[in-house]
Design a protein around this motif. Structure first.
Motif, mmCIF file in Angstrom:
data_model
loop_
_atom_site.group_PDB
_atom_site.id
_atom_site.type_symbol
_atom_site.label_atom_id
_atom_site.label_comp_id
_atom_site.label_asym_id
_atom_site.label_seq_id
_atom_site.Cartn_x
_atom_site.Cartn_y
_atom_site.Cartn_z
ATOM 1 N N ASN A 1 0.809 -1.221 0.000
ATOM 2 C CA ASN A 1 0.000 0.000 0.000
ATOM 3 C C ASN A 1 0.841 1.269 0.000
ATOM 4 O O ASN A 1 0.395 2.313 0.437
ATOM 5 N N GLU A 2 2.076 1.144 -0.495
ATOM 6 C CA GLU A 2 2.938 2.319 -0.521
ATOM 7 C C GLU A 2 3.426 2.608 -1.945
ATOM 8 O O GLU A 2 3.597 1.702 -2.749
ATOM 9 N N VAL A 3 3.635 3.881 -2.219
ATOM 10 C CA VAL A 3 4.367 4.289 -3.423
ATOM 11 C C VAL A 3 5.753 4.664 -2.971
ATOM 12 O O VAL A 3 5.891 5.430 -2.025
ATOM 13 N N MET A 4 6.771 4.164 -3.611
ATOM 14 C CA MET A 4 8.134 4.551 -3.240
ATOM 15 C C MET A 4 8.862 5.053 -4.466
ATOM 16 O O MET A 4 8.711 4.496 -5.547
ATOM 17 N N PHE A 5 9.662 6.086 -4.268
ATOM 18 C CA PHE A 5 10.593 6.500 -5.317
ATOM 19 C C PHE A 5 11.975 6.629 -4.706
ATOM 20 O O PHE A 5 12.145 7.234 -3.644
ATOM 21 N N LEU B 1 15.740 -4.419 -9.397
ATOM 22 C CA LEU B 1 16.490 -3.321 -8.795
ATOM 23 C C LEU B 1 15.747 -2.015 -9.039
ATOM 24 O O LEU B 1 14.999 -1.893 -10.009
ATOM 25 N N ARG B 2 15.960 -1.060 -8.153
ATOM 26 C CA ARG B 2 15.415 0.276 -8.367
ATOM 27 C C ARG B 2 16.510 1.312 -8.170
ATOM 28 O O ARG B 2 17.026 1.497 -7.080
ATOM 29 N N PHE B 3 16.856 1.949 -9.281
ATOM 30 C CA PHE B 3 17.867 2.993 -9.281
ATOM 31 C C PHE B 3 17.199 4.336 -8.980
ATOM 32 O O PHE B 3 15.969 4.449 -9.038
ATOM 33 N N PRO B 4 17.985 5.365 -8.687
ATOM 34 C CA PRO B 4 17.396 6.679 -8.423
ATOM 35 C C PRO B 4 16.454 7.113 -9.554
ATOM 36 O O PRO B 4 16.790 6.969 -10.730
ATOM 37 N N GLY B 5 15.284 7.581 -9.175
ATOM 38 C CA GLY B 5 14.276 7.986 -10.144
ATOM 39 C C GLY B 5 13.278 6.891 -10.428
ATOM 40 O O GLY B 5 12.193 7.150 -10.949
ATOM 41 N N GLU B 6 13.621 5.658 -10.075
ATOM 42 C CA GLU B 6 12.695 4.551 -10.293
ATOM 43 C C GLU B 6 11.868 4.331 -9.036
ATOM 44 O O GLU B 6 12.264 4.722 -7.944
ATOM 45 N N GLY B 7 10.732 3.668 -9.198
ATOM 46 C CA GLY B 7 9.817 3.522 -8.070
ATOM 47 C C GLY B 7 9.344 2.108 -7.858
ATOM 48 O O GLY B 7 9.504 1.240 -8.712
ATOM 49 N N ILE B 8 8.779 1.895 -6.681
ATOM 50 C CA ILE B 8 8.089 0.643 -6.390
ATOM 51 C C ILE B 8 6.628 1.013 -6.191
ATOM 52 O O ILE B 8 6.297 1.791 -5.296
ATOM 53 N N LEU B 9 5.791 0.465 -7.058
ATOM 54 C CA LEU B 9 4.426 0.955 -7.141
ATOM 55 C C LEU B 9 3.477 0.117 -6.308
ATOM 56 O O LEU B 9 3.708 -1.070 -6.088
ATOM 57 N N PRO B 10 2.387 0.728 -5.851
ATOM 58 C CA PRO B 10 1.435 0.004 -5.009
ATOM 59 C C PRO B 10 0.591 -0.946 -5.835
ATOM 60 O O PRO B 10 0.515 -0.849 -7.052
ATOM 61 N N GLY C 1 10.548 -9.315 -0.599
ATOM 62 C CA GLY C 1 11.029 -8.339 0.369
ATOM 63 C C GLY C 1 11.814 -7.247 -0.338
ATOM 64 O O GLY C 1 12.114 -7.353 -1.525
ATOM 65 N N ILE C 2 12.090 -6.182 0.384
ATOM 66 C CA ILE C 2 12.859 -5.071 -0.178
ATOM 67 C C ILE C 2 14.032 -4.782 0.743
ATOM 68 O O ILE C 2 13.868 -4.743 1.957
ATOM 69 N N GLN C 3 15.206 -4.625 0.158
ATOM 70 C CA GLN C 3 16.306 -4.123 0.979
ATOM 71 C C GLN C 3 17.230 -3.279 0.132
ATOM 72 O O GLN C 3 17.114 -3.227 -1.091
ATOM 73 N N ALA C 4 18.123 -2.553 0.807
ATOM 74 C CA ALA C 4 19.020 -1.657 0.086
ATOM 75 C C ALA C 4 20.290 -2.384 -0.308
ATOM 76 O O ALA C 4 20.837 -3.160 0.468
ATOM 77 N N ILE C 5 20.716 -2.154 -1.544
ATOM 78 C CA ILE C 5 22.019 -2.638 -1.997
ATOM 79 C C ILE C 5 23.087 -1.694 -1.468
ATOM 80 O O ILE C 5 24.061 -2.108 -0.860
ATOM 81 N N SER C 6 22.876 -0.430 -1.720
ATOM 82 C CA SER C 6 23.708 0.590 -1.094
ATOM 83 C C SER C 6 22.750 1.577 -0.425
ATOM 84 O O SER C 6 21.614 1.742 -0.861
ATOM 85 N N THR C 7 23.225 2.197 0.642
ATOM 86 C CA THR C 7 22.370 3.072 1.452
ATOM 87 C C THR C 7 21.540 4.003 0.565
ATOM 88 O O THR C 7 22.082 4.667 -0.314
ATOM 89 N N ALA C 8 20.252 4.016 0.819
ATOM 90 C CA ALA C 8 19.335 4.727 -0.075
ATOM 91 C C ALA C 8 18.468 5.731 0.677
ATOM 92 O O ALA C 8 18.153 5.541 1.850
ATOM 93 N N GLN C 9 18.132 6.802 -0.027
ATOM 94 C CA GLN C 9 17.095 7.720 0.436
ATOM 95 C C GLN C 9 15.855 7.430 -0.391
ATOM 96 O O GLN C 9 15.907 7.470 -1.615
ATOM 97 N N VAL C 10 14.752 7.138 0.286
ATOM 98 C CA VAL C 10 13.555 6.722 -0.423
ATOM 99 C C VAL C 10 12.368 7.581 -0.009
ATOM 100 O O VAL C 10 12.137 7.787 1.182
ATOM 101 N N MET C 11 11.649 8.079 -1.001
ATOM 102 C CA MET C 11 10.398 8.759 -0.732
ATOM 103 C C MET C 11 9.305 7.712 -0.596
ATOM 104 O O MET C 11 9.140 6.886 -1.492
ATOM 105 N N VAL C 12 8.583 7.718 0.522
ATOM 106 C CA VAL C 12 7.542 6.718 0.739
ATOM 107 C C VAL C 12 6.211 7.405 0.958
ATOM 108 O O VAL C 12 6.021 8.091 1.966
ATOM 109 N N GLY C 13 5.288 7.236 0.028
ATOM 110 C CA GLY C 13 3.950 7.786 0.154
ATOM 111 C C GLY C 13 2.932 6.678 0.331
ATOM 112 O O GLY C 13 3.293 5.499 0.361
ATOM 113 N N ASN C 14 1.691 7.058 0.407
ATOM 114 C CA ASN C 14 0.656 6.082 0.720
ATOM 115 C C ASN C 14 -0.401 6.020 -0.380
ATOM 116 O O ASN C 14 -0.753 7.047 -0.955
ATOM 117 N N VAL C 15 -0.916 4.816 -0.652
ATOM 118 C CA VAL C 15 -1.943 4.696 -1.698
ATOM 119 C C VAL C 15 -3.109 5.613 -1.448
ATOM 120 O O VAL C 15 -3.668 6.160 -2.395
#
Lengths: 235, 235
Positions: free
Chosen positions: B45-49, B71-80, B88-102
């Motif tokens: 139930n989240e949108v992530m970029f 994989l999700r590179f900068p600018g790519e998203g994980i859609l709800p 599952g989701i984890q970071a390959i290298s330390t990431a800043q992620v925008m997390v919004g809600n459906v």
DNA sequence: CGGTTGTTTGAACTGATTCAATCTGTGTGG
DNA sequence: CCACACAGATTGAATCAGTTCAAACAACCG
């Protein structure tokens, strides 16, 4: 032959939207088994829904071999998108396919926005299957891969192998192209599954003699198929 | 750090829609490398970029090993989407992620239908990448797999290896988890690529000494990445 | 019946895994 | 600045799962 309207209804579309989509201007195309239908590089300007038979998307790997990257069972579709498709399409077993055009689809989506959502959900379901296939080709051994394909196929064809045999729609070469092996090895895996009493074969019919064991070997957890389970039962 | 608004603009959204999406109520989450972020079975139930760093979707294979499926590179998203995610989701290298809600996304889509189309296209782009990964794990040998991942990564990070080295974001174990091998073999493949003079390594930096040869080994044809090429250049 | 497609089997080979040990780089606390 | 811990990279030796090549066999179909 699958009733597309019924199928769309069951997967959650409203009656009006389902009827509009099922009645979109279209051709009903017969695709013979092993006959190429769309070459890699074709325009993705069509909506297709499989009404019977089985379609496969495939990609050549550059050195003559090929990998089947997705299947479409009755009730499932190949959705339009921008640009050219890097994959080709052909039939696994002779298929009847409804083929419509994006130009007719776009106004329909404007009128029924739920169709956009429906397509989005379909894309996600297919994505989940793709992820599971990646686990299959990337991490499972030869036996597990074939077992997993059998489990998934039974589920997607809505065959309950507890009570009836499944008619295996694939040649061993096609199973090899799906699971990333050689047909020779697929043959040996089948023989071994049968020797262990997990399955029994009569021509193309596969009997699940020990389904729990088959699923255990496969590492099969059908959750990834959960959505739209009622999608593809022909009447 | 990536400017999400700019990135959305460049991938074709109108100014208003891009601004609305970039300014949706959200958290900016820091995900440390190798730290699990979402477990398999989480609610979708989240949108992530991704704004910086690198995220991976992974699936366990049941017997302790795991496969990275996307994989999700900068600018790519994980859609709800509906239901639970089997990955599952984890970071390959330390990431800043925008997390919004459906819940915040749905009204936005009602107001800007083009966003639905945008998400649909994103899903298709990711699907194409998944298909190529299937060819990779299913049909290519060990060298080709690693070479292909290098080519794809450079492209998706917008690094032109002709003029600059690429900082390889992966450990050899992660490359193994992507390409369906063992880390031991990945190590040997790297050594062989270097011995052949195709690449040169300095710590995490990879120099493309013979890019044509690297792409030939990889069987790399970047068409499958064609859409949204301007997506992920941070500023 | 002959032709074609698909399945089965054998033998030799090889690419990748497994297991185990060692080496290297980096960060931390004293 | 050094000692230590830890994650990751590297190397070797033995093993094995799956490929390759080749041939035979079976089923189907006009």
């Amino acid at each position: 032959m699958l009733d597309l309207f019924e199928s769309l209804r069951r997967s959650g579309l409203s009656e009006k939207a389902a009827r509009a989509l099922a009645n979109i201007p279209h051709k009903d195309v017969r695709v013979d088994a092993r006959r190429p239908f769309r070459e890699p590089g074709h325009e993705r300007n069509e909506v297709m829904f499989v009404r019977s038979g089985l379609l496969a998307k495939y990609k050549p790997d550059g050195s003559g071999r090929r990998q089947i990257v997705a299947l479409r069972f009755p009730g499932e579709g190949i959705l339009p998108s921008a640009g050219l498709a890097p994959y080709g399409i052909q039939a696994i077993s002779t298929a009847q396919v409804m083929v419509g055009n994006v130009e007719d689809l776009d106004p329909l989506i404007d009128e029924y926005p739920e169709v956009a959502r429906f397509f989005y959900d379909l894309a996600h379901r297919q994505q989940e299957i793709g992820y599971e296939w990646l686990v299959n080709t990337g991490r499972r051994d030869s036996m597990s891969r074939v077992a997993h394909l059998l489990c998934e196929t039974a589920k997607r064809m809505n065959v309950d192998m507890k009570s009836e045999p499944m008619v295996n729609p694939f040649t061993q070469q096609q199973i090899a192209d799906i699971t990333g092996q050689t047909s020779v090895n697929v043959n040996r895996v089948f023989a071994e599954l049968e020797r262990q009493g997990v399955i029994r074969r009569e021509g193309r019919k596969v009997f699940g003699e020990d389904l729990d064991e088959l699923q255990r070997i496969a590492g099969f957890h059908p959750e990834y198929l959960s959505r739209f389970q009622a999608l593809n039962r022909a009447h």
